[in-house]
Write a protein that holds these residues in place. Structure first.
Motif, PDB file in Angstrom:
ATOM      1  N   ASP A 251     -70.008 -44.680   7.038  1.00 25.19           N
ATOM      2  CA  ASP A 251     -69.234 -45.876   7.347  1.00 25.19           C
ATOM      3  C   ASP A 251     -68.200 -46.140   6.268  1.00 25.19           C
ATOM      4  OD1 ASP A 251     -70.806 -46.367   9.627  1.00 25.19           O
ATOM      5  OD2 ASP A 251     -72.331 -47.386   8.399  1.00 25.19           O
ATOM      6  N   ARG A 252     -67.035 -46.555   6.702  1.00 23.78           N
ATOM      7  CA  ARG A 252     -66.062 -47.066   5.745  1.00 23.78           C
ATOM      8  C   ARG A 252     -66.553 -48.432   5.285  1.00 23.78           C
ATOM      9  NH1 ARG A 252     -61.005 -44.422   6.007  1.00 23.78           N
ATOM     10  NH2 ARG A 252     -60.892 -42.898   7.713  1.00 23.78           N
ATOM     11  N   SER A 253     -65.929 -48.997   4.301  1.00 26.53           N
ATOM     12  CA  SER A 253     -66.384 -50.281   3.780  1.00 26.53           C
ATOM     13  C   SER A 253     -65.214 -51.247   3.658  1.00 26.53           C
ATOM     14  CB  SER A 253     -67.048 -50.103   2.415  1.00 26.53           C
ATOM     15  OG  SER A 253     -67.400 -51.354   1.870  1.00 26.53           O
ATOM     16  N   SER A 254     -65.504 -52.502   3.962  1.00 27.38           N
ATOM     17  CA  SER A 254     -64.495 -53.545   3.781  1.00 27.38           C
ATOM     18  C   SER A 254     -64.557 -54.131   2.374  1.00 27.38           C
ATOM     19  CB  SER A 254     -64.712 -54.665   4.809  1.00 27.38           C
ATOM     20  OG  SER A 254     -66.026 -55.217   4.659  1.00 27.38           O
ATOM     21  N   ASN A 255     -65.493 -53.624   1.574  1.00 25.75           N
ATOM     22  CA  ASN A 255     -65.636 -54.101   0.200  1.00 25.75           C
ATOM     23  C   ASN A 255     -64.472 -53.579  -0.634  1.00 25.75           C
ATOM     24  OD1 ASN A 255     -66.360 -54.652  -2.441  1.00 25.75           O
ATOM     25  ND2 ASN A 255     -68.484 -54.016  -2.213  1.00 25.75           N
ATOM     26  N   PRO A 256     -63.596 -54.457  -1.119  1.00 28.35           N
ATOM     27  CA  PRO A 256     -62.413 -53.992  -1.857  1.00 28.35           C
ATOM     28  C   PRO A 256     -62.754 -53.281  -3.162  1.00 28.35           C
ATOM     29  CG  PRO A 256     -62.651 -56.379  -2.032  1.00 28.35           C
ATOM     30  CD  PRO A 256     -63.639 -55.922  -1.006  1.00 28.35           C
ATOM     31  N   ARG A 261     -64.062 -45.203  -1.622  1.00 21.54           N
ATOM     32  CA  ARG A 261     -64.969 -45.003  -0.480  1.00 21.54           C
ATOM     33  C   ARG A 261     -64.306 -44.180   0.629  1.00 21.54           C
ATOM     34  NH1 ARG A 261     -70.317 -44.860   0.961  1.00 21.54           N
ATOM     35  NH2 ARG A 261     -70.534 -45.252   3.179  1.00 21.54           N
ATOM     36  N   ASP A 262     -63.086 -44.531   0.988  1.00 25.65           N
ATOM     37  CA  ASP A 262     -62.417 -43.827   2.080  1.00 25.65           C
ATOM     38  C   ASP A 262     -62.209 -42.350   1.753  1.00 25.65           C
ATOM     39  OD1 ASP A 262     -62.407 -46.136   3.496  1.00 25.65           O
ATOM     40  OD2 ASP A 262     -60.247 -46.510   3.351  1.00 25.65           O
ATOM     41  N   GLN A 318     -56.732 -50.884  -7.339  1.00 32.71           N
ATOM     42  CA  GLN A 318     -56.702 -51.759  -6.174  1.00 32.71           C
ATOM     43  C   GLN A 318     -55.489 -52.691  -6.183  1.00 32.71           C
ATOM     44  OE1 GLN A 318     -59.840 -54.603  -6.188  1.00 32.71           O
ATOM     45  NE2 GLN A 318     -59.062 -55.685  -4.389  1.00 32.71           N
ATOM     46  N   GLN A 323     -53.987 -48.277  -0.865  1.00 36.89           N
ATOM     47  CA  GLN A 323     -55.245 -47.589  -0.603  1.00 36.89           C
ATOM     48  C   GLN A 323     -54.974 -46.191  -0.041  1.00 36.89           C
ATOM     49  OE1 GLN A 323     -58.343 -48.769  -1.277  1.00 36.89           O
ATOM     50  NE2 GLN A 323     -59.184 -46.803  -0.648  1.00 36.89           N
TER      51      GLN A 323
END
Length: 373
Positions: A251-256, A261-262, A318, A323
């Motif tokens: 899973d990708r993550s919405s956690n900045p 992660r990507d 970030q 990204q």
């Protein structure tokens, strides 16, 4: 509970040794949970006399939570035996089978629970309480009528004689795994950064956690590198590894905060390595004296400095880059040039040893970068 039956039989192997004969058997996890208990060491006060009772240590909740997660992974197993002591009233040998059963207590009731005192393995048993599958057999060494002194001797021998595995060695062994995992990715990046001559971290990483013979510039451990980088890839490396083993999509993550992660999900580990490489190349360019100093009291090239730099890498990436991009070392250098710290400032007087010092380095870098952005 499974042990509602009057008796439970299983094949066993008798083993003779100085403390007497004990039996080794493969025991279903729920059955083991049902019959076992831990005699936790505690302090009781009676008539002004303090007496220590029990042999076990209190459960560590964090360790139990980790094991409850571990037992549900694809390749979970406990290869070493849990050790229990059982009263002879609850055990009968019938040929090559050991028969466990309850016994009648003073009140006339048949007791079937808490017949197996845990000598070693209470955290593993507590971890198995979180198992969500169907079958999980556990190797168990069963001592019959072993007295409390010998129980304590076994516990202390098993636990004190063990040599704790270096974290760096454990991470190094991830290189042998066939499946991907966040740990293996971070290990591979650590190795490449340490082995390639043009790397800003060339020869600086203690691969196995201890200094390598013939190398004098090793200043950080592989564990420090891996754990610092893991924070930007996964909040649950064990779960990610398990999904990879099961060939399930990550899973990708919405956690900045998970800035890499990507890259990991897309199997672009080389881009993570490029970002880390370019960032530390910029550090080496911005503070060359501090980065290469072996002087006592200088911190930038050592564990505290490295941790502080890694804490700042994620937020810098970030806040300043898109990204999925791979900033060049020159782009990182332009950002680090905003920091007012000079080479001589990276010392133990300004940045104390420990997490407070590494945190202070990161805060100072990020504050200066933000002020002039």
């Amino acid at each position: 509970m499974l042990f509602a039956q009057e008796e439970y039989r299983f094949k066993c192997l008798p083993v003779n040794q100085p403390l007497g004969t004990f039996f080794v058997a493969s025991v279903p996890y729920q059955f083991l949970i049902d019959i076992s208990y831990a005699d936790v060491r505690r302090l009781e006060k009676e008539r002004e006399v303090e007496t220590y009772l029990g042999i076990q240590r209190p459960l560590q909740r964090k360790r139990v939570a980790e094991l409850q997660e571990y037992v549900n992974t694809f390749d979970a197993c406990f290869p070493t035996a849990i050790i229990v002591a059982i009263d002879s009233r609850c055990a009968t040998l019938d040929g090559d089978e050991l028969v466990l059963h309850g016994y009648t207590g003073d009140d006339g009731e048949v007791t079937v629970e808490n017949i197996a005192k845990i000598i070693d393995g209470q955290h593993r048993i507590a971890g198995l309480e979180g198992f969500r599958g169907d079958d999980f057999d556990v190797p168990v060494s069963i001592f019959i009528d072993i007295d409390i002194a010998d129980q304590a001797y076994l516990f202390s021998t098993v636990n004190l004689a063990q040599t704790k595995v270096q974290k760096s060695l454990a991470y190094d062994l991830f290189s042998l795994a066939k499946a991907r995992s966040p740990q293996k990715t971070c290990h591979n990046i650590a190795v490449s950064m340490d082995m390639l001559e043009k790397s800003p971290l060339y020869g600086r990483i203690k691969r196995l956690g201890v200094s390598t013979i013939g190398r004098t510039s090793e200043r950080i451990s592989q564990a420090t590198f891996v754990e610092s980088l893991l924070e930007y890839i996964s909040t649950n490396p064990i779960q990610d590894r398990d999904r990879c083993l099961r060939s399930k999509a990550l899973d990708r993550s919405s956690n900045p905060a998970l800035v890499f992660r990507d890259f990991f999900v897309q199997d672009e580990d080389f881009k993570i390595a490029d970002v880390v490489w370019n960032f530390f190349a910029a550090v080496a360019n911005r503070w060359p004296v501090a980065w290469n100093s072996e002087e006592q009291g200088m911190v930038l090239s050592k564990t505290n400095g490295f941790k502080g730099l890694m804490k700042s890498l994620g937020p810098i990436y970030q806040r300043n880059f898109a990204q999925g991009s791979v900033p060049s070392s020159q782009e990182f250098l332009e950002i680090l040039s905003r920091v007012s710290l000079e080479d001589h400032d990276f010392n133990v007087e300004n940045f104390k040893p420990g997490s407070s010092g590494s945190g202070a380095i990161a805060r100072r870098l990020l504050d200066d970068v933000e002020k002039l952005s």
